[in-house]
Design an enzyme around this catalytic site. Structure first.
Site, PDB file in Angstrom:
ATOM      1  NE  ARG A 144     -15.354 -14.572  31.957  1.00 45.14           N
ATOM      2  CZ  ARG A 144     -15.033 -13.300  32.066  1.00 45.14           C
ATOM      3  NH1 ARG A 144     -14.471 -12.863  33.172  1.00 45.14           N
ATOM      4  NH2 ARG A 144     -15.271 -12.442  31.090  1.00 45.14           N
TER       5      ARG A 144
ATOM      6  CD  GLU B 229     -27.990  -2.219  22.985  1.00 41.83           C
ATOM      7  OE1 GLU B 229     -28.245  -3.248  23.602  1.00 41.83           O
ATOM      8  OE2 GLU B 229     -26.958  -1.527  23.173  1.00 41.83           O
TER       9      GLU B 229
ATOM     10  CG  HIS C 234     -13.961  -3.154  23.249  1.00 43.07           C
ATOM     11  ND1 HIS C 234     -15.017  -2.425  23.727  1.00 43.07           N
ATOM     12  CD2 HIS C 234     -13.862  -2.851  21.928  1.00 43.07           C
ATOM     13  CE1 HIS C 234     -15.548  -1.725  22.729  1.00 43.07           C
ATOM     14  NE2 HIS C 234     -14.863  -1.964  21.632  1.00 43.07           N
TER      15      HIS C 234
END
Ligand code: MV4
Length: 670
Positions: free
Chosen positions: A292, A200, A235
């Site tokens: 979720r 990407e 992250h």
């Protein structure tokens, strides 16, 4: 509606689900491991079933044990929470096969979003915007290089099966592409069992903006606006907020429409999150979908006024969504901070141990409100290496972002916790950081603001020393002689001396980076204090429970002081100071605790590599052993110069907390 819900999770999220289920009149069943028998989530439920040992693989990840617990307790529905089995399509299928309602999306929707590249192909055909790139099956290196050239550098190579930032390589130029591709493939194969990658365009400073979606089994699918989760480190989300600063109604509508299209494309049911990265000009691209409930869902609850767990349970029971899209509005601004038992100054290494004190200020509530805390541990609990070391989430809601930010700052400063290191002071610095305050958010914020967020260690402030001295003298029975605890009290003045009204003692303290020697002298009723043999100043004090007031010369100080063993935790002016009483015997012989020769594992884990062998001489600070514990690498360094006498473990070995790893002889006599 079913009447009994099994919660297949632990900690904060299990407690949170139990609270809503009970409010709705459901019976609740907890499951627990051997590390969790006394945990809050067990007490929060009506029934609890032991499902195995402390490691997740032998308990919370065991579908068979959980389904058996549900069968035995008559549960008809299972809520997986987040983590563990929450995004496991096989578990969702196993629930259905056992006649249980899985509180989550259909297994096929979980599976469809599981592969990043397949999900992108699906999203592309649903008209959801993607980062320019290639996410097909052709994996020939020459072909992928051509794709990268066409996209334009820098590009990002990502493992198709990856997620959460693992298995990514930034490539700055065509020449560097082949090597980065090979290395990414190797990591992808070993981490995810597949070496497929996608390529990407690399966005330099993206924002992470995600949309909460909700769908029912009656064909309704809506979104509950966005959350901004840009403030992350490695992250891991640190702060989340809603709405996203700077969001316009048009962009919100466009992102909401894209997220609903994404959910509809996979036949989604229940709560889900569609994650986008956004550029400074507002262009946004689909990244992945989390199938979720998410950790940060409370900020959405705060600004919408709806209970998302209640919606999940209603949808799972076949009821329609309680509101339509046009009935939802945004109220004010909410911020969430994740409080962890970890040490920001040591690379956020998890801090394992007993949480001796955990107190929230009285304006905090355990349900929706201006200041909400969602927690799964309480004072006396142990933070173990088996699970994520989260202590609690603090969620504040204000009329606007600035009010919420101030509430967060004030609440963080008023939390009392001792026994483990926490990121609370770091969170306070983050909240006070000018870039954060100005909502200048992107995923690079913590790194860019590093110097402000990690200030060098300061000298221990004088007010703190005055309060420490006052608390020690008080605990020492000076003012309360004959205290039965006195004999066991490590602070007792074994090294003091008295002649008539004169008394003197020295208290050696350390905050981990600095040592300081407090000198105390008494003449009749008058006390003086000196620091490192500097000038003596008059000291007086008053103690009321944990609250201590002290006057040192012209200085007035007050704070709360907690004594535990040889440790002293002081909360002064919104900051925690932890001081250890240095052992005077070790000081006298010039030996510190580590100088006993053994070096032990700070927590259970695995030895990754051993840098030395018996017979080697090492200098203080040399790396000896690298271990992996709690998914992080941790290097054990030599505490002093010396000779390696013996190495007890090899790479690959499992070690327990406290295991001696290496015997290091002292340098003297060599
Ligand atoms: C990116 C990116 C820049 N450009 N993709 C990181 C984890 C995964 N969910 C996607 N991630 C990123 N993908 C392109 N094309 C930057 C990141 C990224 C990131 C994304 C969201 C939140 C935090 C992040 C931190 C570093 C990198």
């Amino acid at each position: 509606m079913f009447d009994t819900l099994l919660i297949a999770n632990r900690g904060e999220i299990a407690c949170r689900i139990a609270a809503t289920a009970r409010r709705m009149g459901l019976r609740t069943v907890a499951v627990y491991s051997d590390a969790d028998a006394g945990a809050r989530h067990v007490a929060a439920c009506d029934t609890a079933v032991r499902i195995g040992g402390p490691e997740p693989a032998s308990s919370y990840l065991r579908a068979d044990a959980i389904l058996e617990a549900a069968r035995r307790t008559g549960a008809q529905a299972i809520h997986p929470g987040y983590g563990f089995l929450s995004e496991n399509a096989d578990f969702a299928r196993a629930c259905a096969a056992a006649g249980m309602v899985f509180v989550g999306p259909p297994a096929d929707a979980i599976a469809a979003m599981g592969s990043k590249s397949a999900a992108k192909t699906l999203m592309e055909s649903a008209g959801v915007p993607l980062v320019p790139g290639y996410h097909g099956n052709e994996q020939d290196p020459g072909f992928l290089r051509q794709q990268a050239d066409a996209i334009g550098y820098p590009v990002l190579i990502k493992a198709s099966a990856g997620g959460g930032g693992k298995g990514m390589r930034i490539v700055e130029s065509g020449e560097a592409f082949a090597e980065a591709l090979a290395s990414c493939r190797r990591e992808a194969a070993s981490s995810f069992g597949s070496d497929q990658v996608l390529v990407e365009r690399y966005l330099q400073r993206p924002r992470h903006i995600e949309i909460q979606v909700f769908a029912d089994t009656h064909g309704h699918c809506i979104h509950l606006f966005e959350r901004d989760c840009s403030v992350q480190r490695r992250h891991q989300k640190v702060i989340e907020e809603a709405p996203a600063p700077g969001m316009t109604p048009e962009r919100r509508q466009a992102m909401g429409d894209a997220a609903v299209a994404a959910a509809r494309a996979v036949g989604y049911v229940g709560a889900g999150t569609v994650e986008f990265i956004a550029e400074p000009d507002g262009r946004f691209y689909f990244m992945e979908m989390n199938t979720r409930l998410q950790v940060e869902h409370p900020v959405t609850e705060a600004i919408t006024g709806h209970d998302l767990v209640e919606w999940q349970l209603r949808v799972a029971a076949g009821q329609p969504l309680p509101v339509a899209q046009d009935q939802l509005t945004i109220h004010g601004h909410a911020l969430e901070a994740r409080i962890y038992a970890e040490n920001p100054d040591k690379g956020f290494l998890p801090s394992i141990g007993r949480l001796d004190v955990l107190e929230f200020p009285p304006h905090v509530t355990f349900r929706q409100g201006p200041v909400r805390v969602d927690g799964g541990v309480q004072a006396g609990d142990t933070i173990t290496p088996y699970y994520d070391p989260m202590i609690a989430k603090l969620i504040v809601h204000g009329e606007d972002r600035e009010q919420a930010r101030r509430r967060m700052l004030r609440t963080l400063a008023a939390i009392r916790s001792t026994g483990v290191q926490t990121n609370i002071a770091f969170l306070g610095r983050l909240m006070a950081d000018p870039a954060f305050a100005a909502a200048d958010l992107d995923t690079g914020l913590i790194e860019r603001e590093h110097d402000r967020l990690f200030p060098p260690a300061q000298a221990i402030p004088e007010p703190v020393l005055a309060l420490a001295a006052a608390a020690v003298l008080h605990a020492d029975g000076l003012g309360a002689p004959g205290d039965p605890a006195h004999a066991e009290n490590p602070w007792a003045a074994a090294d003091g001396w008295r002649i008539s009204g004169l008394y003197s003692r020295r208290i050696p303290l350390s905050d981990g980076t600095r040592d300081v020697l407090i000198g105390l002298e008494r003449d009749g009723d008058a006390w003086t204090l000196s620091v490192d043999d500097g000038p003596a100043q008059a000291l007086s004090w008053r103690v009321d429970g944990a609250h201590v007031r002290a006057r040192l010369g012209e200085l007035e100080a007050q704070g709360e002081v907690f004594l535990q063993g040889r440790r002293l935790d002081l909360f002064v002016e919104g900051r925690r100071h932890t001081l250890d009483w240095r052992d005077p015997i070790a000081l006298a012989t010039g030996e510190s605790d580590e100088r006993q020769g053994g070096l032990s594992a700070p927590m259970p884990g695995k030895v990754l590599s051993v840098a030395v062998a018996a017979g080697d001489t090492v200098e203080r600070g040399a790396p000896l052993i690298v271990m992996e514990a709690m998914k992080m690498e941790h290097t054990i360094h030599a505490p002093h110069d010396g000779e390696v006498l013996e190495v007890y473990f090899a790479a690959g070995d499992q070690v327990q907390e406290g295991d001696a790893l290496i015997a290091l002889g002292s340098a003297e006599g060599e």
